[in-house]
Design an enzyme around this catalytic site. Structure first.
Site, PDB file in Angstrom:
ATOM      1  N   ASP A 155       0.859  -1.179   0.000  1.00 52.38           N
ATOM      2  CA  ASP A 155       0.000   0.000   0.000  1.00 52.38           C
ATOM      3  C   ASP A 155       0.900   1.235   0.000  1.00 52.38           C
ATOM      4  OD1 ASP A 155      -1.667   2.106   0.478  1.00 52.38           O
ATOM      5  OD2 ASP A 155      -2.910   1.033   1.937  1.00 52.38           O
ATOM      6  N   TYR A 184      -3.875  17.152  -5.912  1.00 57.14           N
ATOM      7  CA  TYR A 184      -3.602  16.216  -7.016  1.00 57.14           C
ATOM      8  C   TYR A 184      -2.800  16.933  -8.110  1.00 57.14           C
ATOM      9  CZ  TYR A 184      -4.470  13.068 -10.967  1.00 57.14           C
ATOM     10  OH  TYR A 184      -4.316  12.233 -12.054  1.00 57.14           O
ATOM     11  N   LYS A 241       1.123  16.222  -9.393  1.00 55.38           N
ATOM     12  CA  LYS A 241       1.456  15.861 -10.776  1.00 55.38           C
ATOM     13  C   LYS A 241       2.475  16.856 -11.337  1.00 55.38           C
ATOM     14  CE  LYS A 241      -0.981  12.119 -11.106  1.00 55.38           C
ATOM     15  NZ  LYS A 241      -0.333  10.821 -11.296  1.00 55.38           N
TER      16      LYS A 241
HETATM   17  N1  LIG Z   1      -7.684   7.832 -15.693  1.00 56.68           N
HETATM   18  C1  LIG Z   1      -7.422   9.072 -16.033  1.00 56.68           C
HETATM   19  O1  LIG Z   1      -8.258   9.768 -16.637  1.00 56.68           O
HETATM   20  C2  LIG Z   1      -6.085   9.666 -15.719  1.00 56.68           C
HETATM   21  C3  LIG Z   1      -5.809  10.949 -16.208  1.00 56.68           C
HETATM   22  C4  LIG Z   1      -4.578  11.521 -15.923  1.00 56.68           C
HETATM   23  C5  LIG Z   1      -3.644  10.821 -15.174  1.00 56.68           C
HETATM   24  N2  LIG Z   1      -3.944   9.586 -14.715  1.00 56.68           N
HETATM   25  C6  LIG Z   1      -2.927   8.910 -13.901  1.00 56.68           C
HETATM   26  O2  LIG Z   1      -2.726   7.603 -14.383  1.00 56.68           O
HETATM   27  C7  LIG Z   1      -2.344   6.736 -13.318  1.00 56.68           C
HETATM   28  C8  LIG Z   1      -3.221   5.500 -13.326  1.00 56.68           C
HETATM   29  O3  LIG Z   1      -4.565   5.904 -13.198  1.00 56.68           O
HETATM   30  P1  LIG Z   1      -5.783   4.932 -13.543  1.00 56.68           P
HETATM   31  O4  LIG Z   1      -6.859   5.787 -14.061  1.00 56.68           O
HETATM   32  O5  LIG Z   1      -5.300   3.777 -14.327  1.00 56.68           O
HETATM   33  O6  LIG Z   1      -6.179   4.459 -12.069  1.00 56.68           O
HETATM   34  P2  LIG Z   1      -7.112   3.243 -11.595  1.00 56.68           P
HETATM   35  O7  LIG Z   1      -7.832   2.627 -12.726  1.00 56.68           O
HETATM   36  O8  LIG Z   1      -7.886   3.782 -10.448  1.00 56.68           O
HETATM   37  O9  LIG Z   1      -6.041   2.170 -11.065  1.00 56.68           O
HETATM   38  C9  LIG Z   1      -5.241   2.477  -9.972  1.00 56.68           C
HETATM   39  C10 LIG Z   1      -4.286   1.335  -9.692  1.00 56.68           C
HETATM   40  O10 LIG Z   1      -3.446   1.716  -8.599  1.00 56.68           O
HETATM   41  C11 LIG Z   1      -3.588   0.795  -7.521  1.00 56.68           C
HETATM   42  N3  LIG Z   1      -3.545   1.558  -6.289  1.00 56.68           N
HETATM   43  C12 LIG Z   1      -4.378   2.552  -5.911  1.00 56.68           C
HETATM   44  N4  LIG Z   1      -4.019   3.027  -4.701  1.00 56.68           N
HETATM   45  C13 LIG Z   1      -2.937   2.311  -4.318  1.00 56.68           C
HETATM   46  C14 LIG Z   1      -2.120   2.315  -3.168  1.00 56.68           C
HETATM   47  N5  LIG Z   1      -2.357   3.130  -2.157  1.00 56.68           N
HETATM   48  N6  LIG Z   1      -1.096   1.443  -3.099  1.00 56.68           N
HETATM   49  C15 LIG Z   1      -0.857   0.578  -4.109  1.00 56.68           C
HETATM   50  N7  LIG Z   1      -1.592   0.532  -5.219  1.00 56.68           N
HETATM   51  C16 LIG Z   1      -2.631   1.378  -5.329  1.00 56.68           C
HETATM   52  C17 LIG Z   1      -4.932   0.120  -7.772  1.00 56.68           C
HETATM   53  O11 LIG Z   1      -4.981  -1.221  -7.295  1.00 56.68           O
HETATM   54  P3  LIG Z   1      -5.495  -1.631  -5.837  1.00 56.68           P
HETATM   55  O12 LIG Z   1      -6.784  -0.916  -5.643  1.00 56.68           O
HETATM   56  O13 LIG Z   1      -5.591  -3.089  -5.814  1.00 56.68           O
HETATM   57  O14 LIG Z   1      -4.396  -1.180  -4.962  1.00 56.68           O
HETATM   58  C18 LIG Z   1      -4.970   0.074  -9.295  1.00 56.68           C
HETATM   59  O15 LIG Z   1      -4.211  -1.012  -9.766  1.00 56.68           O
HETATM   60  C19 LIG Z   1      -2.446   7.576 -12.044  1.00 56.68           C
HETATM   61  O16 LIG Z   1      -1.185   8.054 -11.688  1.00 56.68           O
HETATM   62  C20 LIG Z   1      -3.341   8.730 -12.456  1.00 56.68           C
HETATM   63  O17 LIG Z   1      -3.112   9.890 -11.683  1.00 56.68           O
HETATM   64  C21 LIG Z   1      -5.130   8.988 -14.955  1.00 56.68           C
END
Ligand SMILES: NC(=O)c1ccc[n+]([C@@H]2O[C@H](COP(=O)([O-])OP(=O)(O)OC[C@H]3O[C@@H](n4cnc5c(N)ncnc54)[C@H](OP(=O)(O)O)[C@@H]3O)[C@@H](O)[C@H]2O)c1
Length: 314
Positions: free
Chosen positions: A103, A201, A205
């Site tokens: 975590d 956030y 970033k």
């Molecule tokens: N989606 C978007 O629109 C978007 C836009 C800009 C940037 N991003 C960036 O892209 C990255 C990935 O985002 P996503 O949209 O793919 O997120 P997501 O679908 O919510 O997936 C998040 C992943 O991180 C893990 N996670 C969350 N909290 C954690 C913790 N405390 N410790 C360990 N693992 C953790 C989750 O698994 P578990 O729950 O099992 O831990 C999951 O595998 C992030 O850095 C986000 O800021 C996303």
């Protein structure tokens, strides 16, 4: 003097236009994607944080298909196990997958050493190298700073800044020795602008952008690739967006993002987002701030409605 100033301004605008066109056209249409094993100095293993959902999971699938063995790190053991099964099936068991339950709200360095760094060392990365994707991230629902839970605020700072910093620092020595390696840091379009209702956030970033830029400068005389990816909306759990042209699926997003490795140090990661970013480069700062403020307000209102509907359904 005035003519000189006019020439200078014109050259600067032309440079921005040309760079905008290059960033859209070259990596997505013209460049032949790099051999990532070669560019990483022969790495056999890829480490991915936040790898059980969304963007991280999709990188894991696509790197697995390219023959990388995977070290997957997330919080939930059951999700790690099922993603491992899924990827092994897709890759016809031709790769090895190691999972680590961690975590990242835990900022204890001893735990990093015990749970993560010791596992990486066993993979003999000093000789074989490593591909690192710092992807894990945490966001809030859009709101005023004082309305967001204090613990969530603290967790966003820790999760979005500590793993990328510690893992990069721990992994760089072997990359320096081998004069090769790939580190991809997932930031966000929200890190390039002051994004209302995502105060912490957006700031974290911006930290990733700044940090990665400094690393590129520090290691500029090596062949180590350090790339920052700043996506707009991707249709994942985090964004709660439906798939559309400007909100691609994680699969579509990562297919594009992987093509850009080694060609652009900073990118939005996929063609639709890069087109938006290229237009953004041409606008004056006050106009970007105005547009972002309106966009953020709409996101905040939509999140309120979504939450209201969820409460009614319960
Ligand atoms: N989606 C978007 O629109 C978007 C836009 C800009 C940037 N991003 C960036 O892209 C990255 C990935 O985002 P996503 O949209 O793919 O997120 P997501 O679908 O919510 O997936 C998040 C992943 O991180 C893990 N996670 C969350 N909290 C954690 C913790 N405390 N410790 C360990 N693992 C953790 C989750 O698994 P578990 O729950 O099992 O831990 C999951 O595998 C992030 O850095 C986000 O800021 C996303």
């Amino acid at each position: 003097m005035l003519t000189l100033l006019a020439y200078f301004t014109l050259s600067y605008i032309l440079y921005r236009i040309c760079y905008g066109i290059y960033s859209v056209v070259y990596p997505y249409f013209l460049a032949t994607p790099m051999d990532l094993h070669k560019s990483s100095g022969g790495a056999k293993w890829a480490l991915i944080t936040g790898s059980t959902d969304g963007i991280g999971k999709e990188y894991a699938i696509q790197l697995g298909k390219k023959g990388f063995n995977l070290i997957l790190i997330s919080r939930t053991l059951s999700k790690l196990n099922s993603v491992k099964e899924e990827i092994l099936k897709e890759c016809k068991n031709n790769i090895e997958i190691e999972t680590i339950t961690f975590d990242f709200t835990n900022a204890n360095l001893d735990d990093y050493k015990k749970d993560i760094l010791s596992v990486i060392e066993k993979k003999d990365i000093g000789i074989l190298g490593l591909f690192v994707l710092n992807n894990v991230g945490l966001a809030n629902d859009p709101d005023f700073l004082h309305e967001i839970d204090l613990q969530l605020n603290a967790n966003i700072i820790i999760v979005n800044t500590l793993p990328v910093s510690i893992l990069s620092a721990a992994i760089l020595p072997q990359m320096i020795k081998r004069n090769a390696g790939i580190i991809i840091n997932i930031s966000s379009g929200g890190g390039a602008v002051a994004f209302p209702y995502f105060s912490i956030y957006s700031s974290t970033k911006a930290y990733i952008n700044h940090f990665s830029k400094i690393l590129r400068s520090e290691y500029s005389n090596t062949n180590i690739i350090i790339q920052t990816i700043s996506p707009g909306h991707v249709a994942t759990n985090m964004s709660s967006e439906k798939i559309s042209y400007f909100s691609p699926s994680a699969k579509e997003f990562v297919e594009d993002a992987i093509k850009t490795i080694g060609f652009v140090p900073e990118t939005a990661g996929c063609l639709p987002h890069q087109i938006k970013a290229a237009f953004g480069m041409l606008l004056p700062h006050f106009m970007i701030e105005f547009l972002i403020k309106n966009f953020a307000k709409k996101m905040k209102d939509a999140a309120k409605i979504r939450k209201g509907n969820e409460t009614k359904q319960q």
